[in-house]
Design a protein around this motif. Structure first.
Motif, PDB file in Angstrom:
ATOM      1  N   MET A 174       0.837  -1.194   0.000  1.00 27.96           N
ATOM      2  CA  MET A 174       0.000   0.000   0.000  1.00 27.96           C
ATOM      3  C   MET A 174       0.880   1.254   0.000  1.00 27.96           C
ATOM      4  N   ASN A 175       0.515   2.227  -0.788  1.00 25.86           N
ATOM      5  CA  ASN A 175       1.313   3.442  -0.921  1.00 25.86           C
ATOM      6  C   ASN A 175       0.984   4.430   0.199  1.00 25.86           C
ATOM      7  N   ILE A 196      -7.296  14.582  10.582  1.00 28.56           N
ATOM      8  CA  ILE A 196      -7.307  13.178  11.008  1.00 28.56           C
ATOM      9  C   ILE A 196      -8.368  12.397  10.244  1.00 28.56           C
ATOM     10  N   ASP A 197      -9.555  12.967  10.141  1.00 30.04           N
ATOM     11  CA  ASP A 197     -10.643  12.291   9.429  1.00 30.04           C
ATOM     12  C   ASP A 197     -10.290  12.050   7.965  1.00 30.04           C
ATOM     13  N   ALA A 198      -9.652  13.041   7.326  1.00 32.85           N
ATOM     14  CA  ALA A 198      -9.247  12.894   5.924  1.00 32.85           C
ATOM     15  C   ALA A 198      -8.191  11.796   5.783  1.00 32.85           C
ATOM     16  N   ALA A 199      -7.274  11.739   6.739  1.00 31.85           N
ATOM     17  CA  ALA A 199      -6.240  10.702   6.705  1.00 31.85           C
ATOM     18  C   ALA A 199      -6.845   9.320   6.874  1.00 31.85           C
ATOM     19  N   ILE A 200      -7.825   9.189   7.762  1.00 34.80           N
ATOM     20  CA  ILE A 200      -8.479   7.900   7.990  1.00 34.80           C
ATOM     21  C   ILE A 200      -9.170   7.419   6.719  1.00 34.80           C
ATOM     22  N   VAL A 201      -9.872   8.320   6.033  1.00 35.29           N
ATOM     23  CA  VAL A 201     -10.525   7.952   4.778  1.00 35.29           C
ATOM     24  C   VAL A 201      -9.494   7.465   3.765  1.00 35.29           C
ATOM     25  N   LYS A 205      -9.180   3.458   2.505  1.00 34.21           N
ATOM     26  CA  LYS A 205      -9.349   3.106   1.096  1.00 34.21           C
ATOM     27  C   LYS A 205      -8.232   2.180   0.634  1.00 34.21           C
ATOM     28  N   HIS A 206      -7.010   2.471   1.061  1.00 36.11           N
ATOM     29  CA  HIS A 206      -5.877   1.612   0.695  1.00 36.11           C
ATOM     30  C   HIS A 206      -6.012   0.223   1.321  1.00 36.11           C
ATOM     31  N   ILE A 207      -6.437   0.184   2.574  1.00 36.98           N
ATOM     32  CA  ILE A 207      -6.597  -1.110   3.248  1.00 36.98           C
ATOM     33  C   ILE A 207      -7.701  -1.928   2.583  1.00 36.98           C
ATOM     34  N   GLU A 208      -8.798  -1.282   2.236  1.00 32.49           N
ATOM     35  CA  GLU A 208      -9.898  -1.980   1.562  1.00 32.49           C
ATOM     36  C   GLU A 208      -9.428  -2.570   0.230  1.00 32.49           C
ATOM     37  N   HIS A 209      -8.620  -1.822  -0.484  1.00 27.74           N
ATOM     38  CA  HIS A 209      -8.091  -2.312  -1.756  1.00 27.74           C
ATOM     39  C   HIS A 209      -7.158  -3.500  -1.522  1.00 27.74           C
ATOM     40  N   TRP A 293      -0.992   2.256  11.633  1.00 29.12           N
ATOM     41  CA  TRP A 293      -0.923   1.005  12.401  1.00 29.12           C
ATOM     42  C   TRP A 293      -2.273   0.689  13.036  1.00 29.12           C
ATOM     43  N   SER A 294      -2.917   1.699  13.618  1.00 27.66           N
ATOM     44  CA  SER A 294      -4.216   1.489  14.246  1.00 27.66           C
ATOM     45  C   SER A 294      -5.259   1.021  13.239  1.00 27.66           C
ATOM     46  N   ARG A 295      -5.278   1.663  12.072  1.00 29.48           N
ATOM     47  CA  ARG A 295      -6.290   1.307  11.071  1.00 29.48           C
ATOM     48  C   ARG A 295      -6.070  -0.108  10.540  1.00 29.48           C
ATOM     49  N   VAL A 296      -4.828  -0.520  10.380  1.00 27.40           N
ATOM     50  CA  VAL A 296      -4.549  -1.893   9.931  1.00 27.40           C
ATOM     51  C   VAL A 296      -5.003  -2.885  10.992  1.00 27.40           C
TER      52      VAL A 296
END
Length: 339
Positions: A174-175, A196-201, A205-209, A293-296
């Motif tokens: 993931m980039n 923060i909200d923009a970064a989470i989105v 998206k990268h994780i979903e892909h 790391w948290s989002r993963v």
């Protein structure tokens, strides 16, 4: 008969050197018991990828920092009789238009050109390094190795294959990374909720892909490697000074590190400077790395919960891409000698 090799891992944020000596191979693979560490991992924070996400080229200042580290590493390597050197460059170098100056300097100092590897090759080597110290009987398979770098984050799923050997089953690069996300979303100093909200989105998206390629629901053990993961683990452990032996191999509940990640993400740069366990060269980007790391971790936990087996902890590891580089190079050098 033995071979001595030097490996250099040049990432977006830091550059590392390791020199090892291999005393024979077994069934085409490397037994770590036959591996002698000649020069343990040396790390320098050089921020090679500074501004690359925006400008798509290395800055003069970034090149000066990395050239100083290369000068130091070449001096160290010259003190040892090495049979082979491999210089691996990753995300930032893949994206930089002006990488020829960088490549030519490496050649002038080390006599080799850097291998600007693909995300898939980076994933393979990270998995090799991370699992090289794993006691297979102690952990449940499949393993998900998460290599969270400055410019990219690799997800690598693998498990036991033929002859009871660990094999990669799926991987995705993931980039997104600590430097790239920090610069893209202004996360370096007390970020706003909007940023923060923009970064989470962006991250999600990268994780979903990636999850379309790497089946996260199959994961049974998460192994986190790289400076962000080990640093945030050290913060969660309450360390004031980084203690590698206490971090390497520790089992960390996901909830414990999520709380710490959230707190560090929202800190001002001045507050982060009080985190003495965090390397000074990481303090401006550690919040962004913590968010990735948290989002993963959240994505894996949710995916596994839906499959009926919830992964609620991870294993922190000091062994990743650089270990994979030297293990792979030592094996290939030894096998070439035997032909």
């Amino acid at each position: 008969m033995s071979v001595t090799v030097a490996g250099i891992d040049c990432g977006t944020n830091s550059i590392r050197l390791m020199i090892v000596r291999l005393h024979g191979i077994i069934n085409g693979g490397v037994d770590r018991d036959n591996l002698e560490i000649i020069v343990p991992r040396i790390m320098r924070v050089v921020r090679l990828g500074e501004g690359v996400d925006v400008h798509h080229e290395f800055s003069k200042e970034a090149l000066e920092r990395v050239f100083a580290a290369i000068d130091e590493f070449s001096q160290i390597i010259s003190q040892h009789k090495v049979d082979a050197i491999r210089f691996v460059a990753t995300s930032a170098t893949r994206d930089a238009r002006n990488r020829q100056e960088f490549e030519n300097y490496i050649h002038s100092k080390l006599g080799i050109y850097p291998d600007i590897i693909s995300g898939d090759e980076e994933a393979r080597l990270s998995f090799l390094g991370a699992t090289s110290v794993i006691n297979v009987s102690k952990y449940q398979s499949p393993f998900l190795v998460v290599d969270l770098g400055g410019g990219s984050t690799e997800l690598v799923l693998g498990g036991l294959g033929k002859d009871n050997c660990l094999q990669v089953k799926a991987e995705f690069s993931m980039n997104i990374g600590s430097v790239r996300m920090s610069e893209r979303h202004n996360l370096s100093d007390a970020p706003t909720q909007t940023d923060i909200d923009a970064a989470i989105v962006d991250i999600d998206k990268h994780i979903e892909h990636a999850a379309r390629v790497v089946p996260l629901a199959d994961v049974r053990t998460i192994i986190g490697v790289s400076g962000t993961v080990t640093t945030m683990t050290a913060v969660a452990l309450g360390q004031d000074v980084y203690e590698q032996n206490a971090v390497d191999g520790v089992h960390m509940p996901i909830d414990n590190v999520l709380e710490v990640d959230e707190r560090v993400l929202r800190m001002s740069r001045t507050e982060r400077d009080t985190l003495t366990v965090v390397h000074p060269g990481r303090r401006d980007v550690i919040g962004a790395g913590a968010l990735v790391w948290s989002r993963v971790l959240e994505a894996v936990r949710q995916a596994t919960a839906q499959s009926g087996f919830t992964v609620d902890s991870y294993v922190a590891s000091e062994h990743g891409l650089l270990d994979g580089i030297v293990l792979d190079l030592a094996r290939r050098t030894e096998m070439t000698r035997k032909k």
